[in-house]
Design an enzyme around this catalytic site. Sequence first.
Site, PDB file in Angstrom:
ATOM      1  N   LYS A 175       0.847  -1.209   0.000  1.00  0.00           N
ATOM      2  CA  LYS A 175       0.000   0.000   0.000  1.00  0.00           C
ATOM      3  C   LYS A 175       0.872   1.245   0.000  1.00  0.00           C
ATOM      4  CE  LYS A 175      -1.793   1.976   4.030  1.00  0.00           C
ATOM      5  NZ  LYS A 175      -1.579   3.404   4.153  1.00  0.00           N
ATOM      6  N   ASN A 176       1.875   1.285   0.915  1.00  0.00           N
ATOM      7  CA  ASN A 176       2.620   2.537   1.100  1.00  0.00           C
ATOM      8  C   ASN A 176       3.623   2.810  -0.018  1.00  0.00           C
ATOM      9  OD1 ASN A 176       1.063   3.114   3.286  1.00  0.00           O
ATOM     10  ND2 ASN A 176       2.524   2.331   4.783  1.00  0.00           N
TER      11      ASN A 176
ATOM     12  N   CYS B 134      -4.958   7.995   9.207  1.00  0.00           N
ATOM     13  CA  CYS B 134      -5.229   7.387  10.516  1.00  0.00           C
ATOM     14  C   CYS B 134      -4.960   8.388  11.642  1.00  0.00           C
ATOM     15  CB  CYS B 134      -4.341   6.163  10.718  1.00  0.00           C
ATOM     16  SG  CYS B 134      -4.734   4.833   9.589  1.00  0.00           S
TER      17      CYS B 134
ATOM     18  N   ARG C 101       0.187  14.818  13.185  1.00  0.00           N
ATOM     19  CA  ARG C 101       0.959  14.288  12.047  1.00  0.00           C
ATOM     20  C   ARG C 101       1.454  15.498  11.244  1.00  0.00           C
ATOM     21  NH1 ARG C 101      -1.791   8.885   9.614  1.00  0.00           N
ATOM     22  NH2 ARG C 101       0.332   8.591   8.849  1.00  0.00           N
TER      23      ARG C 101
ATOM     24  N   ILE D 105       3.730  18.161   8.977  1.00  0.00           N
ATOM     25  CA  ILE D 105       4.449  17.989   7.700  1.00  0.00           C
ATOM     26  C   ILE D 105       5.562  19.028   7.572  1.00  0.00           C
ATOM     27  CG2 ILE D 105       2.483  16.927   6.472  1.00  0.00           C
ATOM     28  CD1 ILE D 105       2.064  19.666   5.109  1.00  0.00           C
ATOM     29  N   ASP D 106       6.078  19.453   8.712  1.00  0.00           N
ATOM     30  CA  ASP D 106       7.142  20.476   8.701  1.00  0.00           C
ATOM     31  C   ASP D 106       8.388  20.025   7.943  1.00  0.00           C
ATOM     32  OD1 ASP D 106       7.169  18.713  11.105  1.00  0.00           O
ATOM     33  OD2 ASP D 106       9.149  19.598  11.343  1.00  0.00           O
ATOM     34  N   GLN D 107       8.708  18.732   7.987  1.00  0.00           N
ATOM     35  CA  GLN D 107       9.896  18.249   7.261  1.00  0.00           C
ATOM     36  C   GLN D 107       9.670  18.241   5.752  1.00  0.00           C
ATOM     37  OE1 GLN D 107      12.965  17.402   8.978  1.00  0.00           O
ATOM     38  NE2 GLN D 107      11.731  18.636  10.387  1.00  0.00           N
TER      39      GLN D 107
ATOM     40  N   ASP E  81       3.719  -0.017  12.182  1.00  0.00           N
ATOM     41  CA  ASP E  81       2.494  -0.502  11.527  1.00  0.00           C
ATOM     42  C   ASP E  81       2.183  -1.957  11.855  1.00  0.00           C
ATOM     43  OD1 ASP E  81       2.959   1.454   8.476  1.00  0.00           O
ATOM     44  OD2 ASP E  81       2.318   1.988  10.504  1.00  0.00           O
TER      45      ASP E  81
ATOM     46  N   ARG F  84      -9.048   0.382   3.497  1.00  0.00           N
ATOM     47  CA  ARG F  84      -8.096   1.339   2.896  1.00  0.00           C
ATOM     48  C   ARG F  84      -6.778   0.655   2.572  1.00  0.00           C
ATOM     49  NH1 ARG F  84      -6.397   5.635   6.470  1.00  0.00           N
ATOM     50  NH2 ARG F  84      -4.970   5.890   4.737  1.00  0.00           N
TER      51      ARG F  84
HETATM   52  C1  EPZ Z   1       4.016   6.673   6.795  1.00  0.00           C
HETATM   53  O1  EPZ Z   1       3.314   7.746   7.413  1.00  0.00           O
HETATM   54  C2  EPZ Z   1       3.003   5.557   6.636  1.00  0.00           C
HETATM   55  N1  EPZ Z   1       1.921   6.024   5.786  1.00  0.00           N
HETATM   56  C3  EPZ Z   1       2.470   5.132   7.997  1.00  0.00           C
HETATM   57  O2  EPZ Z   1       1.681   3.963   7.769  1.00  0.00           O
HETATM   58  C4  EPZ Z   1       3.628   4.719   8.908  1.00  0.00           C
HETATM   59  O3  EPZ Z   1       3.119   4.486  10.200  1.00  0.00           O
HETATM   60  C5  EPZ Z   1       4.685   5.815   8.952  1.00  0.00           C
HETATM   61  O4  EPZ Z   1       5.089   6.194   7.615  1.00  0.00           O
HETATM   62  C6  EPZ Z   1       5.937   5.360   9.709  1.00  0.00           C
HETATM   63  O5  EPZ Z   1       6.467   4.229   9.079  1.00  0.00           O
HETATM   64  C7  EPZ Z   1       2.142   6.073   4.447  1.00  0.00           C
HETATM   65  O6  EPZ Z   1       3.205   5.735   3.962  1.00  0.00           O
HETATM   66  C8  EPZ Z   1       0.990   6.552   3.606  1.00  0.00           C
HETATM   67  P1  EPZ Z   1       6.392   9.682   8.935  1.00  0.00           P
HETATM   68  P2  EPZ Z   1       3.986   9.223   7.480  1.00  0.00           P
HETATM   69  O7  EPZ Z   1       6.468  10.950   8.200  1.00  0.00           O
HETATM   70  O8  EPZ Z   1       4.757   9.465   6.255  1.00  0.00           O
HETATM   71  C9  EPZ Z   1       7.061  12.753  12.495  1.00  0.00           C
HETATM   72  C10 EPZ Z   1      -0.194   2.614   7.742  1.00  0.00           C
HETATM   73  O9  EPZ Z   1      -0.743   1.996   8.665  1.00  0.00           O
HETATM   74  N2  EPZ Z   1       7.058  13.750  11.424  1.00  0.00           N
HETATM   75  O10 EPZ Z   1       7.416   8.628   8.696  1.00  0.00           O
HETATM   76  O11 EPZ Z   1       2.915  10.174   7.866  1.00  0.00           O
HETATM   77  C11 EPZ Z   1       5.698  12.102  12.694  1.00  0.00           C
HETATM   78  O12 EPZ Z   1       4.896  12.872  13.576  1.00  0.00           O
HETATM   79  C12 EPZ Z   1       0.256   4.034   7.978  1.00  0.00           C
HETATM   80  O13 EPZ Z   1       0.051   2.140   6.600  1.00  0.00           O
HETATM   81  C13 EPZ Z   1       7.359  15.073  11.745  1.00  0.00           C
HETATM   82  O14 EPZ Z   1       7.609  15.417  12.904  1.00  0.00           O
HETATM   83  O15 EPZ Z   1       4.958   9.017   8.719  1.00  0.00           O
HETATM   84  C14 EPZ Z   1       6.077  10.762  13.265  1.00  0.00           C
HETATM   85  O16 EPZ Z   1       6.305  10.898  14.642  1.00  0.00           O
HETATM   86  C15 EPZ Z   1      -0.126   4.546   9.350  1.00  0.00           C
HETATM   87  N3  EPZ Z   1       7.373  15.993  10.738  1.00  0.00           N
HETATM   88  C16 EPZ Z   1       7.400  10.429  12.581  1.00  0.00           C
HETATM   89  O17 EPZ Z   1       7.903  11.673  12.093  1.00  0.00           O
HETATM   90  C17 EPZ Z   1       7.101  15.663   9.434  1.00  0.00           C
HETATM   91  O18 EPZ Z   1       7.147  16.559   8.560  1.00  0.00           O
HETATM   92  C18 EPZ Z   1       7.288   9.469  11.400  1.00  0.00           C
HETATM   93  O19 EPZ Z   1       6.326  10.005  10.509  1.00  0.00           O
HETATM   94  C19 EPZ Z   1       6.786  14.324   9.136  1.00  0.00           C
HETATM   95  C20 EPZ Z   1       6.781  13.381  10.138  1.00  0.00           C
END
Ligand code: EPZ
Length: 419
Positions: free
Chosen positions: A22-23, A117, A122, A124-126, A306, A398
């Site tokens: 999916k991802n 979810c 969540r 998106i600052d990065q 996950d 989903r």
């Molecule tokens: C992806 O989410 C996956 N979703 C999530 O899977 C998964 O849990 C996650 O990566 C971690 O592996 C998709 O790929 C669509 P992150 P994402 O950015 O990209 C922090 C599922 O069940 N962060 O890796 O949103 C954030 O708060 C879903 O398939 C920032 O601080 O996750 C978190 O603590 C649920 N600033 C950590 O980083 C940012 O700009 C990891 O988030 C971005 C993230």
Amino acid sequence: MEKLVITGGTPLKGEVVISGAKNAAVAIIPATLLVNGICTIENLPNISDVKLYCDILKDLGAIVTWNSEHEVTIDTRKIDSHKTPLDVTRKFRASYYLIGALLGRCKHAIVGSPGGCNLGARPIDQHIKGFEALGATVDVSNGNIAASAKKLVGTSIYMDVVSVGATINIMLASVLAEGTTIIDNPAKEPHIVDVANFLNTMGADIRGAGTDIIKINGVKELKGNATYSIVPDQIEAGTFMLAAVASKGDVVIKNCITKHLESIIAKIVEIGGNVDANGDHLRVWCSKRTTKATIKTLPYPGFPTDLQPQMGVALSISDGTSIINESIWESRFQYTAELNKMGAKITAQGKSAVFEGVKSLNASPVYATDLRAGAALIIAGIVAKGKTEIYNLNHIDRGYENIEEKFRKLGAKIERVSE
Ligand code: EPZ
């Protein structure tokens, strides 16, 4: 409204074939916007997030042709918009990839904020840090993220947080930029590598995906007329592995990449399960009550967040007291309240939860709070005594293709019923 009705107590036995990830799929579909041409994607999972993304690309002017249930051809030569509204993007998390893809293709993007979810904040600052480093102006207001750039110029970007989404989004925005972009401290999940491989198939120049440094040499354009097959879903494979262990069954997982499953294999063996891994398939079985463990979720190659809820079900009926530290998300223990309705003894506090192993779970009506929590509740229903009803199936649909059919083929007594 639909619900799943599961009569528990049957150990899972047999073979299950894993679908495409999916991802990876929800990143590769928007990545096709970077190609001014035609490409074909194979091994797509038949899930609602994929169908939603294909509809979004159609709204942007792409021609999307389904060649089969798992294969689509996308023609992006007539893209005529760089906007996707909030009422669409809020339906799932991966809509944020439209920003990187449209910025890379059109140098403009106006994309509604992502949903997804409910795992806590969540941010998106990065993602924004990366776009701005490449020379874009980003404005977040009225529920939209507007990004634009006269030109995108490669640069070095250090990720303050290991982020799957931000790593991929910066990759998307930089493949057509002038010069070289270095992503330092990137995420290394299998789907990151899959997106890089897809883009390289189209003529991008991305090196180091899956390592500590990703280097992207900008190219003038990408070439179409390529076909790419999505990587098998590591999380779906892990879900069925943990279901086999929790139900004391014996299951062969086919079409997986066992290298991606090393952390799950290690934890399953640690709690008393057995795994025989052979490259693209593995056998997992467990004939005795499992024992306690301490789990800390980490970015890949650590134990994946996950699979945390699914592991939680196995630990809830293991001997002894187990602990899970959820280091990625602030709020990923909502499922434990549902398991406690089934007789589990779990105390969740912030980013940690303590699991006091009980003899067995008992059936109850329960509600999926997110995608992986829903999968965990299915495992709980399969191991519980009696008839469990699971609601809010939209979360599960989903990210899992025909999940009840796959479990039924393994002997589970599971039906999808319309209320
Ligand atoms: C992806 O989410 C996956 N979703 C999530 O899977 C998964 O849990 C996650 O990566 C971690 O592996 C998709 O790929 C669509 P992150 P994402 O950015 O990209 C922090 C599922 O069940 N962060 O890796 O949103 C954030 O708060 C879903 O398939 C920032 O601080 O996750 C978190 O603590 C649920 N600033 C950590 O980083 C940012 O700009 C990891 O988030 C971005 C993230």
